[in-house]
Design a protein around this motif. Structure first.
Motif, PDB file in Angstrom:
ATOM      1  N   TYR A  27       0.802  -1.133   0.198  1.00  0.00           N
ATOM      2  CA  TYR A  27      -0.238  -0.337  -0.161  1.00  0.00           C
ATOM      3  C   TYR A  27       0.944   0.970  -0.150  1.00  0.00           C
ATOM      4  CZ  TYR A  27       0.925  -1.124   4.937  1.00  0.00           C
ATOM      5  OH  TYR A  27       1.559  -1.112   5.685  1.00  0.00           O
ATOM      6  N   HIS A  28       0.193   2.543   0.049  1.00  0.00           N
ATOM      7  CA  HIS A  28       0.563   3.817   0.002  1.00  0.00           C
ATOM      8  C   HIS A  28       0.097   4.296   1.280  1.00  0.00           C
ATOM      9  CE1 HIS A  28       1.362   3.558  -4.492  1.00  0.00           C
ATOM     10  NE2 HIS A  28       1.854   2.723  -4.199  1.00  0.00           N
ATOM     11  N   ARG A  29       0.845   5.136   2.062  1.00  0.00           N
ATOM     12  CA  ARG A  29       0.193   5.860   3.066  1.00  0.00           C
ATOM     13  C   ARG A  29       0.753   7.420   3.348  1.00  0.00           C
ATOM     14  NH1 ARG A  29       1.002   3.835   8.437  1.00  0.00           N
ATOM     15  NH2 ARG A  29      -0.127   5.315   9.212  1.00  0.00           N
ATOM     16  N   ASN A  30       1.458   8.080   3.976  1.00  0.00           N
ATOM     17  CA  ASN A  30       1.550   8.906   4.174  1.00  0.00           C
ATOM     18  C   ASN A  30       2.054   9.137   5.826  1.00  0.00           C
ATOM     19  OD1 ASN A  30       1.756  10.572   2.288  1.00  0.00           O
ATOM     20  ND2 ASN A  30      -0.454  11.590   2.080  1.00  0.00           N
ATOM     21  N   ALA A  31       3.105   9.002   6.406  1.00  0.00           N
ATOM     22  CA  ALA A  31       3.542   8.898   7.539  1.00  0.00           C
ATOM     23  C   ALA A  31       2.997  10.089   8.319  1.00  0.00           C
ATOM     24  CB  ALA A  31       5.026   9.333   8.152  1.00  0.00           C
ATOM     25  N   ASP A  32       1.942   9.314   9.877  1.00  0.00           N
ATOM     26  CA  ASP A  32       1.399  10.559  10.409  1.00  0.00           C
ATOM     27  C   ASP A  32       2.376  10.099  12.142  1.00  0.00           C
ATOM     28  OD1 ASP A  32       1.677   8.031  11.927  1.00  0.00           O
ATOM     29  OD2 ASP A  32       0.349   6.861  12.365  1.00  0.00           O
TER      30      ASP A  32
ATOM     31  N   THR B 199       4.871  12.635   5.168  1.00  0.00           N
ATOM     32  CA  THR B 199       5.808  12.368   4.367  1.00  0.00           C
ATOM     33  C   THR B 199       5.563  10.798   3.706  1.00  0.00           C
ATOM     34  OG1 THR B 199       8.091  12.209   4.946  1.00  0.00           O
ATOM     35  CG2 THR B 199       8.292  11.160   3.749  1.00  0.00           C
ATOM     36  N   PRO B 200       5.291  11.137   2.083  1.00  0.00           N
ATOM     37  CA  PRO B 200       4.622   9.824   1.565  1.00  0.00           C
ATOM     38  C   PRO B 200       5.226   8.005   1.845  1.00  0.00           C
ATOM     39  CG  PRO B 200       5.523  11.412  -0.101  1.00  0.00           C
ATOM     40  CD  PRO B 200       5.806  12.093   1.145  1.00  0.00           C
ATOM     41  N   LEU B 201       5.038   7.196   2.176  1.00  0.00           N
ATOM     42  CA  LEU B 201       6.244   6.223   1.403  1.00  0.00           C
ATOM     43  C   LEU B 201       5.407   4.830   0.969  1.00  0.00           C
ATOM     44  CD1 LEU B 201       6.184   5.847   5.563  1.00  0.00           C
ATOM     45  CD2 LEU B 201       7.659   6.609   4.161  1.00  0.00           C
ATOM     46  N   PHE B 202       5.993   3.981   0.565  1.00  0.00           N
ATOM     47  CA  PHE B 202       5.224   2.718   0.265  1.00  0.00           C
ATOM     48  C   PHE B 202       5.572   1.580   1.557  1.00  0.00           C
ATOM     49  CE2 PHE B 202       7.824   4.413  -3.688  1.00  0.00           C
ATOM     50  CZ  PHE B 202       6.759   4.546  -4.444  1.00  0.00           C
ATOM     51  N   GLY B 203       4.195   0.710   1.855  1.00  0.00           N
ATOM     52  CA  GLY B 203       4.498   0.030   2.848  1.00  0.00           C
ATOM     53  C   GLY B 203       4.140  -1.170   2.309  1.00  0.00           C
ATOM     54  N   SER B 204       4.184  -2.351   3.687  1.00  0.00           N
ATOM     55  CA  SER B 204       3.778  -3.445   3.335  1.00  0.00           C
ATOM     56  C   SER B 204       3.754  -4.541   4.557  1.00  0.00           C
ATOM     57  CB  SER B 204       5.296  -4.618   2.156  1.00  0.00           C
ATOM     58  OG  SER B 204       6.190  -4.552   2.674  1.00  0.00           O
TER      59      SER B 204
ATOM     60  N   PHE C 136       5.119 -10.601  13.075  1.00  0.00           N
ATOM     61  CA  PHE C 136       4.104 -10.049  11.683  1.00  0.00           C
ATOM     62  C   PHE C 136       5.537  -8.438  11.509  1.00  0.00           C
ATOM     63  CE2 PHE C 136       1.801  -5.811  11.480  1.00  0.00           C
ATOM     64  CZ  PHE C 136       1.663  -6.066  10.146  1.00  0.00           C
ATOM     65  N   VAL C 137       5.496  -8.778  10.124  1.00  0.00           N
ATOM     66  CA  VAL C 137       6.912  -7.459  10.038  1.00  0.00           C
ATOM     67  C   VAL C 137       5.868  -6.418   8.709  1.00  0.00           C
ATOM     68  CG1 VAL C 137       9.007  -7.637   8.592  1.00  0.00           C
ATOM     69  CG2 VAL C 137       8.437  -9.704   9.363  1.00  0.00           C
ATOM     70  N   GLN C 138       6.484  -5.214   9.537  1.00  0.00           N
ATOM     71  CA  GLN C 138       5.795  -4.126   8.158  1.00  0.00           C
ATOM     72  C   GLN C 138       7.643  -3.760   7.711  1.00  0.00           C
ATOM     73  OE1 GLN C 138       3.208  -2.177  11.195  1.00  0.00           O
ATOM     74  NE2 GLN C 138       2.530  -1.654   9.988  1.00  0.00           N
ATOM     75  N   THR C 139       6.573  -3.020   6.279  1.00  0.00           N
ATOM     76  CA  THR C 139       8.572  -2.746   6.070  1.00  0.00           C
ATOM     77  C   THR C 139       8.417  -0.941   5.207  1.00  0.00           C
ATOM     78  OG1 THR C 139       8.796  -4.376   5.307  1.00  0.00           O
ATOM     79  CG2 THR C 139      10.168  -2.648   4.090  1.00  0.00           C
ATOM     80  N   TYR C 140       8.769   0.023   5.216  1.00  0.00           N
ATOM     81  CA  TYR C 140       8.249   1.295   5.120  1.00  0.00           C
ATOM     82  C   TYR C 140       9.207   1.836   3.913  1.00  0.00           C
ATOM     83  CZ  TYR C 140       4.070   1.122   7.959  1.00  0.00           C
ATOM     84  OH  TYR C 140       3.304   1.209   9.104  1.00  0.00           O
TER      85      TYR C 140
END
Length: 264
Positions: free
Chosen positions: A129-134, A147-152, A165-169
């Motif tokens: 997904y795409h998201r902006n950093a809170d 800041t816009p981020l690519f997330g998985s 559970f692994v989150q990558t930005y």
């Protein structure tokens, strides 16, 4: 919260490994491990000294120390400076040891030994997904808010049923700066590290470790028993202080230890 610097370890750093074979250190560790698990070396027993093992097994001091380090990483022994290595009681041994080392092969390929060594498999399809950093995420990564981020997100499970559970930005700016990521920024952390190096960047790694109470969703997804905290590890790769990628891993803290090899 604790922080540790993690450096990449070259494949040649392991002693005595013939091409395609098992190193002498691994063989010695296997022998001692069998003696410990069988009870031949009982809890609190002192392992033979380095000199005794060198003479008895015909190996080098480096091999002996590598074997003891492996057993210590597994939680089977405890070393006391000036006294030696002692067998730990079964009740003191962690059930889960997670390797937090990054290795690099001769071709410059990076492997995160926690998620990339084949132990863990996808428990469900990953999401991207795409998201902006809170504010919280921006502070963790070291970027401005929004800041816009690519997330998985990836839920992984091993043969014992342990889940992580692994989150990558990856900041958009990283993908724009590294040609290999322009078409597909949703790659593994190791691939990002290699792509960064190929683009002339030099990643530095920092790990941040915290423990917190899991949310009900965390407890259910990661199968965390009631009353057990959740261990959160966050690895940030930077170049000249500028963030390239952040990977955060959640897991149960029950009978768990993390294994680092600082300075290698």
């Amino acid at each position: 919260m604790s922080t540790t610097k993690t450096s990449a370890t070259g494949r040649s750093g392991r002693p005595g490994r013939p091409p395609g074979g098992v190193s002498k250190a691994d063989q010695l560790a296997a022998t001692l491990r069998e003696q410990i698990l069988s009870g031949q070396l009982s809890p609190a027993a002192l392992l033979p000294s380095e000199r005794q093992m060198i003479e008895h097994y015909g190996v080098s001091r480096i091999t002996v120390r590598a074997a003891i380090a492996a057993l210590r990483a597994e939680g089977l022994v405890q070393t006391i400076p000036g006294k030696g290595a002692f067998v730990r009681r079964p009740s003191d041994r962690p059930l889960h040891t997670h390797q937090r080392t990054i290795t690099v092969d001769d071709d410059g390929n990076f492997t995160d030994n926690e998620t990339g060594n084949g132990e863990f498999r996808e428990a469900e399809p990953p999401s991207t997904y795409h998201r902006n950093a809170d504010a919280t995420l921006a502070l963790a990564i070291g970027v401005p808010e929004h800041t816009p981020l690519f997330g998985s997100d990836r839920l992984l499970e091993n043969a014992a049923g342990t889940r992580i559970f692994v989150q990558t930005y990856v900041p958009f700016s990283t993908a724009l700066e590294i040609p290999a990521l322009e078409e597909n920024p949703f790659v593994s952390a190791g691939q990002v590290y290699k792509a960064a190096c190929d683009a002339g960047l030099s990643p530095d790694f920092s790990d941040y470790i915290t423990a917190r109470n899991p949310t009900p969703d965390d407890a259910r997804t990661l199968r965390i028993p009631d009353g057990i905290p959740m261990l959160v590890t966050r690895r940030l790769a930077t170049h000249n202080g500028r963030p390239l990628i952040m990977q955060e891993t959640h897991r149960s803290a029950e009978n768990t230890q993390l294994h680092y090899q600082p300075g290698q």
